[in-house]
Design a protein around this motif. Sequence first.
Motif, PDB file in Angstrom:
ATOM      1  N   MET A 155       4.913  -7.787  15.659  1.00  0.00           N
ATOM      2  CA  MET A 155       4.663  -7.041  14.438  1.00  0.00           C
ATOM      3  C   MET A 155       5.225  -5.631  14.626  1.00  0.00           C
ATOM      4  SD  MET A 155       0.965  -5.917  12.776  1.00  0.00           S
ATOM      5  CE  MET A 155       0.331  -7.540  12.954  1.00  0.00           C
ATOM      6  N   SER A 156       5.966  -5.143  13.653  1.00  0.00           N
ATOM      7  CA  SER A 156       6.534  -3.803  13.762  1.00  0.00           C
ATOM      8  C   SER A 156       5.441  -2.753  13.592  1.00  0.00           C
ATOM      9  CB  SER A 156       7.629  -3.602  12.721  1.00  0.00           C
ATOM     10  OG  SER A 156       7.057  -3.349  11.450  1.00  0.00           O
ATOM     11  N   ALA A 157       5.705  -1.564  14.094  1.00  0.00           N
ATOM     12  CA  ALA A 157       4.736  -0.470  13.973  1.00  0.00           C
ATOM     13  C   ALA A 157       4.428  -0.181  12.510  1.00  0.00           C
ATOM     14  CB  ALA A 157       5.265   0.780  14.673  1.00  0.00           C
ATOM     15  N   TYR A 158       5.439  -0.193  11.646  1.00  0.00           N
ATOM     16  CA  TYR A 158       5.192   0.081  10.224  1.00  0.00           C
ATOM     17  C   TYR A 158       4.261  -0.965   9.622  1.00  0.00           C
ATOM     18  CZ  TYR A 158       8.522   3.915   9.469  1.00  0.00           C
ATOM     19  OH  TYR A 158       9.166   5.116   9.467  1.00  0.00           O
ATOM     20  N   HIS A 159       4.480  -2.225   9.951  1.00  0.00           N
ATOM     21  CA  HIS A 159       3.597  -3.265   9.405  1.00  0.00           C
ATOM     22  C   HIS A 159       2.163  -3.061   9.889  1.00  0.00           C
ATOM     23  CE1 HIS A 159       7.285  -5.936   8.603  1.00  0.00           C
ATOM     24  NE2 HIS A 159       6.887  -5.383   7.494  1.00  0.00           N
ATOM     25  N   GLU A 160       2.010  -2.694  11.139  1.00  0.00           N
ATOM     26  CA  GLU A 160       0.665  -2.450  11.656  1.00  0.00           C
ATOM     27  C   GLU A 160       0.039  -1.235  10.977  1.00  0.00           C
ATOM     28  OE1 GLU A 160      -1.765  -2.141  15.857  1.00  0.00           O
ATOM     29  OE2 GLU A 160       0.412  -2.385  15.929  1.00  0.00           O
ATOM     30  N   ILE A 161       0.828  -0.208  10.782  1.00  0.00           N
ATOM     31  CA  ILE A 161       0.339   0.982  10.058  1.00  0.00           C
ATOM     32  C   ILE A 161      -0.112   0.574   8.662  1.00  0.00           C
ATOM     33  CG2 ILE A 161       1.083   3.142   8.971  1.00  0.00           C
ATOM     34  CD1 ILE A 161       2.932   3.514  11.491  1.00  0.00           C
ATOM     35  N   TYR A 162       0.716  -0.190   7.958  1.00  0.00           N
ATOM     36  CA  TYR A 162       0.368  -0.619   6.599  1.00  0.00           C
ATOM     37  C   TYR A 162      -0.914  -1.454   6.587  1.00  0.00           C
ATOM     38  CZ  TYR A 162       5.127   0.861   5.346  1.00  0.00           C
ATOM     39  OH  TYR A 162       6.287   1.570   5.143  1.00  0.00           O
ATOM     40  N   GLU A 163      -1.107  -2.265   7.585  1.00  0.00           N
ATOM     41  CA  GLU A 163      -2.334  -3.064   7.648  1.00  0.00           C
ATOM     42  C   GLU A 163      -3.549  -2.163   7.802  1.00  0.00           C
ATOM     43  OE1 GLU A 163      -2.449  -6.578  10.031  1.00  0.00           O
ATOM     44  OE2 GLU A 163      -0.387  -7.082   9.546  1.00  0.00           O
ATOM     45  N   TRP A 164      -3.450  -1.157   8.675  1.00  0.00           N
ATOM     46  CA  TRP A 164      -4.585  -0.245   8.841  1.00  0.00           C
ATOM     47  C   TRP A 164      -4.844   0.539   7.566  1.00  0.00           C
ATOM     48  CZ3 TRP A 164      -8.399  -0.715  11.879  1.00  0.00           C
ATOM     49  CH2 TRP A 164      -8.255  -1.263  13.147  1.00  0.00           C
ATOM     50  N   VAL A 165      -3.785   1.047   6.953  1.00  0.00           N
ATOM     51  CA  VAL A 165      -3.945   1.826   5.721  1.00  0.00           C
ATOM     52  C   VAL A 165      -4.587   0.959   4.634  1.00  0.00           C
ATOM     53  CG1 VAL A 165      -2.682   3.014   3.871  1.00  0.00           C
ATOM     54  CG2 VAL A 165      -2.104   3.452   6.277  1.00  0.00           C
ATOM     55  N   SER A 166      -4.234  -0.309   4.590  1.00  0.00           N
ATOM     56  CA  SER A 166      -4.797  -1.225   3.595  1.00  0.00           C
ATOM     57  C   SER A 166      -6.296  -1.435   3.769  1.00  0.00           C
ATOM     58  CB  SER A 166      -4.076  -2.574   3.640  1.00  0.00           C
ATOM     59  OG  SER A 166      -2.746  -2.421   3.234  1.00  0.00           O
ATOM     60  N   ARG A 167      -6.823  -1.102   4.934  1.00  0.00           N
ATOM     61  CA  ARG A 167      -8.257  -1.263   5.189  1.00  0.00           C
ATOM     62  C   ARG A 167      -9.079  -0.053   4.768  1.00  0.00           C
ATOM     63  NH1 ARG A 167     -10.156  -5.457   7.103  1.00  0.00           N
ATOM     64  NH2 ARG A 167     -11.749  -4.540   8.415  1.00  0.00           N
ATOM     65  N   VAL A 168      -8.431   1.049   4.448  1.00  0.00           N
ATOM     66  CA  VAL A 168      -9.161   2.249   4.003  1.00  0.00           C
ATOM     67  C   VAL A 168      -9.674   1.969   2.596  1.00  0.00           C
ATOM     68  CG1 VAL A 168      -9.033   4.721   3.528  1.00  0.00           C
ATOM     69  CG2 VAL A 168      -7.679   3.742   5.413  1.00  0.00           C
ATOM     70  N   PRO A 169     -11.004   1.972   2.410  1.00  0.00           N
ATOM     71  CA  PRO A 169     -11.558   1.585   1.111  1.00  0.00           C
ATOM     72  C   PRO A 169     -11.422   2.674   0.044  1.00  0.00           C
ATOM     73  CG  PRO A 169     -13.325   2.177   2.608  1.00  0.00           C
ATOM     74  CD  PRO A 169     -12.048   2.243   3.396  1.00  0.00           C
TER      75      PRO A 169
END
Length: 116
Positions: free
Chosen positions: A1-15
């Motif tokens: 998984m690329s760093a950007y994809h991982e970043i996007y996954e974390w950001v998507s968890r911010v409610p």
Amino acid sequence: MSAYHEIYEWVSRVPEGKVATYGQIARLVKSRCSARQVGYAMAAVPGDNGIPWHRIINSQGRISLRSGSEGHRLQRILLEAEGIVFSTDDSIDLVKYRWTAPAGDSDFLSSQSMIF
């Protein structure tokens, strides 16, 4: 998984109604990136894909986009629409609005295969 994809996954968890800082997201990414790289990832968010880029702010509780720019105004409007209140100095109270990843969330990402 690329760093950007991982970043996007974390950001998507911010409610909704919460924010995270660039550095906070950087510390959660297993591939270890910098706050600056999180900023670059937010600037590169592809299209209208539901990633809540607007919930990511700097460590002083401020929007990092140039004040008065269209992006700055849009980010503020989106945050205010979620109930986030700005102080008179245009900052957000991080004690009140900062999101904290629940314990075990790092395990969550390793088991997911979100595609952006």
